[in-house]
Scaffold this active site. Structure first.
Site, short mmCIF file in Angstrom:
data_model
loop_
_atom_site.label_atom_id
_atom_site.label_comp_id
_atom_site.label_asym_id
_atom_site.label_seq_id
_atom_site.Cartn_x
_atom_site.Cartn_y
_atom_site.Cartn_z
CD GLU A 65 -3.75 -2.52 7.28
OE1 GLU A 65 -2.64 -2.79 6.81
OE2 GLU A 65 -4.33 -1.46 7.05
CG ASN A 120 -1.69 1.27 1.40
OD1 ASN A 120 -1.84 2.03 0.44
ND2 ASN A 120 -2.18 1.53 2.61
CD1 TRP A 121 3.50 1.15 -3.08
CD2 TRP A 121 3.34 2.43 -4.92
NE1 TRP A 121 4.16 0.52 -4.11
CE2 TRP A 121 4.07 1.28 -5.25
CE3 TRP A 121 3.10 3.38 -5.92
CZ2 TRP A 121 4.59 1.06 -6.53
CZ3 TRP A 121 3.60 3.15 -7.19
CH2 TRP A 121 4.34 2.00 -7.50
CE LYS A 122 0.39 3.59 4.95
NZ LYS A 122 -0.02 3.73 6.32
N GLY A 134 2.20 2.19 10.74
CA GLY A 134 3.17 3.28 10.59
C GLY A 134 3.83 3.69 11.89
CD GLU A 178 -3.07 5.59 6.68
OE1 GLU A 178 -3.03 5.66 5.45
OE2 GLU A 178 -2.14 5.10 7.37
CG HIS A 238 -5.88 2.00 5.06
ND1 HIS A 238 -5.47 2.90 6.01
CD2 HIS A 238 -4.84 1.15 4.86
CE1 HIS A 238 -4.22 2.60 6.36
NE2 HIS A 238 -3.81 1.55 5.68
CB SER A 298 4.95 -1.81 12.07
OG SER A 298 4.50 -0.48 12.27
N GLY A 346 2.64 -1.17 4.32
CA GLY A 346 2.68 0.26 4.01
C GLY A 346 4.11 0.72 3.76
N GLY A 347 4.72 1.31 4.78
CA GLY A 347 6.05 1.92 4.65
C GLY A 347 7.07 1.03 3.95
C1 PEP Z 1 -0.87 0.15 5.88
O1 PEP Z 1 -0.78 1.27 5.39
O2 PEP Z 1 -1.83 -0.55 5.58
C2 PEP Z 1 0.19 -0.32 6.78
C3 PEP Z 1 0.06 -1.49 7.34
O3 PEP Z 1 1.23 0.55 6.98
P1 PEP Z 1 2.65 0.18 7.70
O4 PEP Z 1 3.14 -1.11 7.11
O5 PEP Z 1 3.55 1.34 7.34
O6 PEP Z 1 2.39 0.08 9.16
#
Ligand code: PEP
Length: 247
Positions: A165, A10-12, A171, A96, A94, A209, A230-231
């Site tokens: 999640e 997930n590039w966000k 994050g 966010e 998500h 994470s 994500g990251g």
């Molecule tokens: C996400 O954006 O769905 C996510 C899990 O982010 P991260 O891996 O950065 O915690």
């Protein structure tokens, strides 16, 4: 049940057209993968992503879609539009989007429904906040979020991918322990089983994470079928290592 792992980046709201070429080129080169691999990119990049990944062992998708098919919804992007760009997946719900755009459980379910109607696989995200976990509400929260989708999709629920999640792990560098994650995945699997006889074939991803050094242990849990990343999906070497941890 032997479910093939799925690892989705997930590039966000990250990336540049030039940088994406390098990242996608590296992912393409590192394939084929034992796990299924996909990246969910921002809307304006989907045409480029589709071109870069043509014939590669990596699918692509988007990070949201409208609950409507078309019409006067300024700024929104529809599921049929995503299908035109070859998307296989679309993330819905998500945390966010739930937090910053006030998306309700029902809106998330409606988005999943319209995605399925256009042959996209919705990746439905559920998860509790830190306050909810500390108040002992984790199970009730994820069950409530999941139940709206089950109720709206009926027997089609077996066609979605679920992503657990925990909001406090996204994050933040704080990962749920494999045991904490597995407990919630088992709970979700049981809820899905009560709704569909195909629930044993469904993929339930963990997100929060995930990094190269914790991916293998998380993915080894009985009900964890891969990850939503994500990251770490923005760094080719890290994402490739996580994809390989899904072997
Ligand atoms: C996400 O954006 O769905 C996510 C899990 O982010 P991260 O891996 O950065 O915690």
């Amino acid at each position: 049940m032997n479910r093939r792992k799925l690892v989705v980046g997930n590039w966000k709201m990250n990336g540049t057209r030039v940088g994406n070429v390098d990242l996608l080129g590296a992912l393409r080169e590192a394939g084929p993968y034992v796990a299924e691999v996909a990246v969910c990119a921002p809307f304006p990049y989907l045409a480029d992503v589709a071109l870069s990944l043509q014939g590669a062992d990596v699918a692509w998708g988007a990070q949201d879609c409208s609950a409507h098919e078309s019409g006067a919804y300024t700024g929104e992007v529809s599921a049929p539009m995503l299908a035109e760009y070859g998307c296989r997946y679309v993330i819905v719900g998500h945390s966010e989007r739930r937090a910053y755009h006030a998306e309700s459980d029902q809106l998330v379910a409606d988005k999943a429904k319209v995605a399925l109607a256009h042959k996209l696989t919705p990746i439905v995200c559920v998860g509790e906040t830190l306050a909810e976990r500390e108040a002992g509400q984790t199970d009730a929260v994820v069950k409530r979020q999941m139940s709206a989708v089950i109720h709206t999709l009926g027997h089609c629920i077996s066609q979605v991918v679920v992503a657990y999640e925990p909001v406090w792990a996204i994050g933040t560098g704080k990962t749920a322990t494999p045991e904490q994650a597995q407990a919630v995945h088992a709970l979700l699997r049981a809820q899905l089983k009560a709704a569909s006889e195909k629930a044993g074939e469904m993929k339930i991803l963990y997100g929060g994470s995930v990094k190269p050094d914790n991916a293998a242990t998380l993915f080894a849990q009985a009900d964890i079928d891969g990850g939503l990343i994500g990251g770490a999906s923005l760094k080719a070497a890290d994402f490739i290592a996580i994809c390989r941890a899904g072997a």
